[in-house]
Design a protein around this motif. Structure first.
Motif, PDB file in Angstrom:
ATOM      1  N   ASP A   1      -2.624   1.606  18.187  1.00 25.85           N
ATOM      2  CA  ASP A   1      -1.646   2.110  17.398  1.00 25.85           C
ATOM      3  C   ASP A   1      -1.147   0.453  16.631  1.00 25.85           C
ATOM      4  OD1 ASP A   1      -1.382   4.498  17.470  1.00 25.85           O
ATOM      5  OD2 ASP A   1       0.209   4.560  18.807  1.00 25.85           O
ATOM      6  N   ASP A   2      -1.224  -0.643  17.382  1.00 25.20           N
ATOM      7  CA  ASP A   2      -0.734  -1.883  16.992  1.00 25.20           C
ATOM      8  C   ASP A   2      -1.657  -2.208  16.058  1.00 25.20           C
ATOM      9  OD1 ASP A   2       1.614  -2.293  18.388  1.00 25.20           O
ATOM     10  OD2 ASP A   2       0.521  -2.725  20.133  1.00 25.20           O
ATOM     11  N   VAL A   3      -2.965  -2.028  15.850  1.00 25.63           N
ATOM     12  CA  VAL A   3      -3.907  -2.398  15.040  1.00 25.63           C
ATOM     13  C   VAL A   3      -3.584  -1.455  13.803  1.00 25.63           C
ATOM     14  CG1 VAL A   3      -6.242  -2.393  14.415  1.00 25.63           C
ATOM     15  CG2 VAL A   3      -5.492  -2.929  16.734  1.00 25.63           C
ATOM     16  N   ARG A   4      -3.161  -0.227  13.836  1.00 24.60           N
ATOM     17  CA  ARG A   4      -3.023   0.553  12.292  1.00 24.60           C
ATOM     18  C   ARG A   4      -1.719  -0.140  11.819  1.00 24.60           C
ATOM     19  NH1 ARG A   4      -4.410   4.837  16.006  1.00 24.60           N
ATOM     20  NH2 ARG A   4      -6.136   6.044  15.162  1.00 24.60           N
ATOM     21  N   ARG A   5      -0.620  -0.330  12.916  1.00 26.35           N
ATOM     22  CA  ARG A   5       0.376  -1.013  12.315  1.00 26.35           C
ATOM     23  C   ARG A   5       0.310  -2.329  11.575  1.00 26.35           C
ATOM     24  NH1 ARG A   5       2.840   1.589  16.873  1.00 26.35           N
ATOM     25  NH2 ARG A   5       2.748  -0.028  18.136  1.00 26.35           N
ATOM     26  N   ALA A   6      -0.451  -3.106  12.199  1.00 28.65           N
ATOM     27  CA  ALA A   6      -0.832  -4.185  11.451  1.00 28.65           C
ATOM     28  C   ALA A   6      -1.435  -4.454  10.411  1.00 28.65           C
ATOM     29  CB  ALA A   6      -1.604  -5.359  12.747  1.00 28.65           C
ATOM     30  N   PHE A   7      -2.383  -3.409  10.048  1.00 29.31           N
ATOM     31  CA  PHE A   7      -3.288  -2.951   8.916  1.00 29.31           C
ATOM     32  C   PHE A   7      -1.918  -2.673   7.940  1.00 29.31           C
ATOM     33  CE2 PHE A   7      -4.644   0.428   6.072  1.00 29.31           C
ATOM     34  CZ  PHE A   7      -5.923  -0.285   5.370  1.00 29.31           C
ATOM     35  N   THR A   8      -1.160  -1.770   8.238  1.00 32.25           N
ATOM     36  CA  THR A   8      -0.127  -1.357   7.162  1.00 32.25           C
ATOM     37  C   THR A   8       0.618  -2.353   6.726  1.00 32.25           C
ATOM     38  OG1 THR A   8      -0.266   0.837   8.082  1.00 32.25           O
ATOM     39  CG2 THR A   8       1.736   0.318   6.931  1.00 32.25           C
ATOM     40  N   ALA A   9       1.184  -3.243   7.962  1.00 35.77           N
ATOM     41  CA  ALA A   9       1.989  -4.493   7.342  1.00 35.77           C
ATOM     42  C   ALA A   9       1.325  -5.500   6.649  1.00 35.77           C
ATOM     43  CB  ALA A   9       2.442  -5.210   8.691  1.00 35.77           C
ATOM     44  N   ARG A  10       0.108  -5.539   6.929  1.00 33.45           N
ATOM     45  CA  ARG A  10      -0.482  -6.793   6.064  1.00 33.45           C
ATOM     46  C   ARG A  10      -0.775  -6.065   4.466  1.00 33.45           C
ATOM     47  NH1 ARG A  10      -4.832  -6.493   8.608  1.00 33.45           N
ATOM     48  NH2 ARG A  10      -6.265  -5.502   7.367  1.00 33.45           N
ATOM     49  N   LEU A  11      -0.991  -4.847   4.199  1.00 28.77           N
ATOM     50  CA  LEU A  11      -1.246  -4.462   2.928  1.00 28.77           C
ATOM     51  C   LEU A  11       0.244  -4.327   2.136  1.00 28.77           C
ATOM     52  CD1 LEU A  11      -3.568  -3.596   1.368  1.00 28.77           C
ATOM     53  CD2 LEU A  11      -3.364  -1.326   2.063  1.00 28.77           C
ATOM     54  N   LEU A  12       1.140  -3.809   2.804  1.00 28.12           N
ATOM     55  CA  LEU A  12       2.502  -3.251   2.324  1.00 28.12           C
ATOM     56  C   LEU A  12       3.637  -4.368   2.416  1.00 28.12           C
ATOM     57  CD1 LEU A  12       2.685   0.472   3.128  1.00 28.12           C
ATOM     58  CD2 LEU A  12       1.673  -0.709   1.201  1.00 28.12           C
ATOM     59  N   ASP A  13       3.582  -5.397   3.311  1.00 27.49           N
ATOM     60  CA  ASP A  13       4.758  -6.189   3.386  1.00 27.49           C
ATOM     61  C   ASP A  13       4.831  -7.089   2.335  1.00 27.49           C
ATOM     62  OD1 ASP A  13       5.741  -5.168   5.885  1.00 27.49           O
ATOM     63  OD2 ASP A  13       4.801  -6.907   6.982  1.00 27.49           O
TER      64      ASP A  13
END
Length: 563
Positions: free
Chosen positions: A479-491
């Motif tokens: 899950d942390d990898v998914r969250r990192a992917f999301t943060a990298r794209l949307l942050d």
């Protein structure tokens, strides 16, 4: 002096039992021992005298001889007074390892042999050469004013007309002489390092001679003495030391050198090893800082606590530049085919290697490696890489670590050092903007390393760019990898919205819901089409994506659904 000369002196009472082909070896000293493991007292080139008191049964001969060979001794002389004759198992072990073996008649005292060898060796070291060695020693031990290994290399150039450079195991120039001029091109240094590692792994005796583009180089190992806290056991495993020790590359053919000159070069490597140990000791602070941050991240500590520790680490890693606005995480693992208890510690080896490969191979001197902080976590190494701010760049100015480029320059020498029974795999995260993102970056780097491990080859790397959106749908992705992917794209979009109230996130959601139709999306948002085009252009600029491409649309879609 040569071993052959010992047989020509009748008063020494020596009888050759094996190793006739090696009698041209040089003897640089003598040592008497009955220790089962005398390696800590050996520096290479000695004639070892033993009364065989260490031998309890035939099984003891093989490990004793192996220790002597790994320490680089010239020959072994065994006394006959204790057992009446030299045991056959010792003769066989010496023959297997090509170590010359002499029998010492019981009527001859070891002191007689010692006195003869010392007298011969010391006589050959008289005169100006002793003064040169002493100058080197004073330079290296005079503290900061001594100037480090560069000064030693200058003396080699001025006193002996030798062009020489100190190289890392990956071929980076650690020290160069002003007298010698610039070091060879990076690709030449990489080949020299590869030849040195291959020769060391094969057990060939130094110095190693290499010819590249018509130029002959002689390579001398620079072996540190105090780096291994676990003692001599690990230090004797060539798989660990070969990937961490420096080498001295001399533009000359040492094959026809006099023993005096070889002695001087070996003495110089010992002095340079002192500097290597000094630099390794200086890394302790950076390693401890990285270890503290890693333990906080893995234990789920509060972001504020992690951020406070990062503020302490940043000035150490980026002196004069203040706090780092972005961080990357790089994970490396070294695996050996032999996983028995005798294999080197993979975490320690990976830590040493990662500290080396994170330095640009074109960089010279210590200052670049002084900005690397690498911790250990189990059998892997974890690096925190600070990215200095670059005006107008949202991700640290593009100066971050790129996975494939990281290993490209060092692939040849490291492959030679791993020599068919080892692998190094590396994973690189995206840059994160705050302490909150470090846990996801760590898992992202680890997952990227697993992607690299699935590839063929001895030296492999993968970056966050290779964790495509369809991979994130797989059930085993953390899950942390998914969250990192999301943060990298949307942050970047969220931050822009927070500062400018631009509503880029709602615009992106509407654009995707309308299947990329400009007219329908503009009507839904009550915007002019030109305003919508401006917003979409800003989204693409901040994220580096193209909303005209299906794969980028899919990435945004998944990121929004997982956020």
């Amino acid at each position: 002096m040569r071993l052959r000369a010992l047989l020509d002196t009748d008063a020494l009472g020596l009888r050759l039992l094996g190793g006739e082909a090696e009698l041209d070896r040089a003897v640089r000293g003598v040592m008497t021992t009955d220790l089962r493991d005398p390696s800590r007292y050996l520096s290479g080139g000695e004639l070892v005298l033993t009364g065989l008191a260490w031998r309890r049964d035939a099984a003891d001969s093989e490990p004793f001889v192996r220790i002597l060979v790994q320490a680089g001794v010239a020959a072994l002389a065994a006394g006959e007074a204790e057992l009446g004759e030299v045991p056959e198992d010792l003769v066989v072990a010496c023959a297997r390892h090509r170590l010359p073996l002499f029998a010492v008649h019981e009527s001859v005292a070891f002191a007689t042999i010692t006195e003869h060898v010392v007298r011969q060796v010391s006589g050959e070291r008289a005169g100006d050469l002793a003064a040169v060695v002493d100058r080197h020693r004073r330079m290296m031990t005079s503290g900061p004013a001594g100037g480090g290994p560069d000064v030693v290399l200058d003396l080699l150039g001025t006193d002996l007309d030798l062009r020489a450079w100190v190289l890392s195991p990956a071929g980076r120039t650690v020290a160069a002489s002003k007298v010698a001029g610039p070091a060879p091109a990076p690709e030449v240094c990489a080949k020299l390092a590869a030849e040195h590692l291959a020769a060391t792994r094969a057990g060939r005796r130094a110095p190693h001679r290499v010819t590249l583009a018509g130029t002959v180089y002689s390579l001398f190992p620079v072996r540190g003495g105090g780096r291994d806290p676990q003692g001599a056991r690990a230090a004797r495993d060539v798989r660990e030391t070969v990937l961490s020790d420096w080498l001295l590359a001399v533009e000359a053919d040492a094959g026809d050198w006099a023993e005096e000159r070889l002695d001087l070069l070996y003495g110089v490597t010992q002095l340079i090893a002192v500097e290597r140990d000094r630099r390794d000791a200086a890394r302790t602070v950076r390693r401890r800082l990285a270890q503290e941050v890693l333990e906080l991240v893995q234990s789920g500590a509060a972001p504020a606590e992690i951020a406070a520790r990062l503020r302490v680490a940043a000035p150490v890693l980026l002196p004069g530049l203040g706090a780092a606005p972005h961080w990357q995480v790089v994970v490396a693992s070294v695996e050996w085919a032999d996983r028995e208890d005798g294999a080197p510690d993979p975490g320690r080896t990976a830590q040493t290697l990662l500290e080396e490969v994170l330095v640009d191979p074109r960089a010279t001197g210590p200052e670049h490696s002084d900005r690397i902080a690498v911790a250990q976590a189990g059998g892997e190494a974890v690096a925190l890489v600070p990215l200095p701010a670059v005006a107008g760049e949202p991700d640290g100015g593009g100066a971050g670590v790129v996975a494939e480029a990281l290993l490209e320059a060092v692939r040849e020498p490291l492959s030679a050092g791993l020599d068919g029974d080892g692998r190094i795999t590396v994973g690189v995260s995206a840059a994160v903007h705050s302490a909150e993102g470090l846990r996801g970056a760590l898992e992202e780097a680890r997952h990227a390393r697993r992607v690299a491990a699935a590839r063929p080859g001895r030296v492999c790397a993968a970056g966050h760019q290779e964790l495509a959106s369809h991979v994130l749908l797989l059930p085993f992705v953390p899950d942390d990898v998914r969250r990192a992917f999301t943060a990298r794209l949307l942050d970047p979009l969220r931050e822009y919205d927070r500062r400018h109230r631009a509503e880029l996130i709602p615009t992106l959601e509407a654009f995707l819901d309308c299947d990329g139709s400009w007219t329908r999306c503009a009507a839904r948002l009550h915007l002019h089409v030109n305003t919508l085009r401006y917003r979409v252009g800003r989204i693409e600029q901040l994220t580096g994506r193209d909303l005209a491409k299906l794969e980028d649309k899919l990435d945004f879609f998944l990121a929004l659904r997982m956020s």
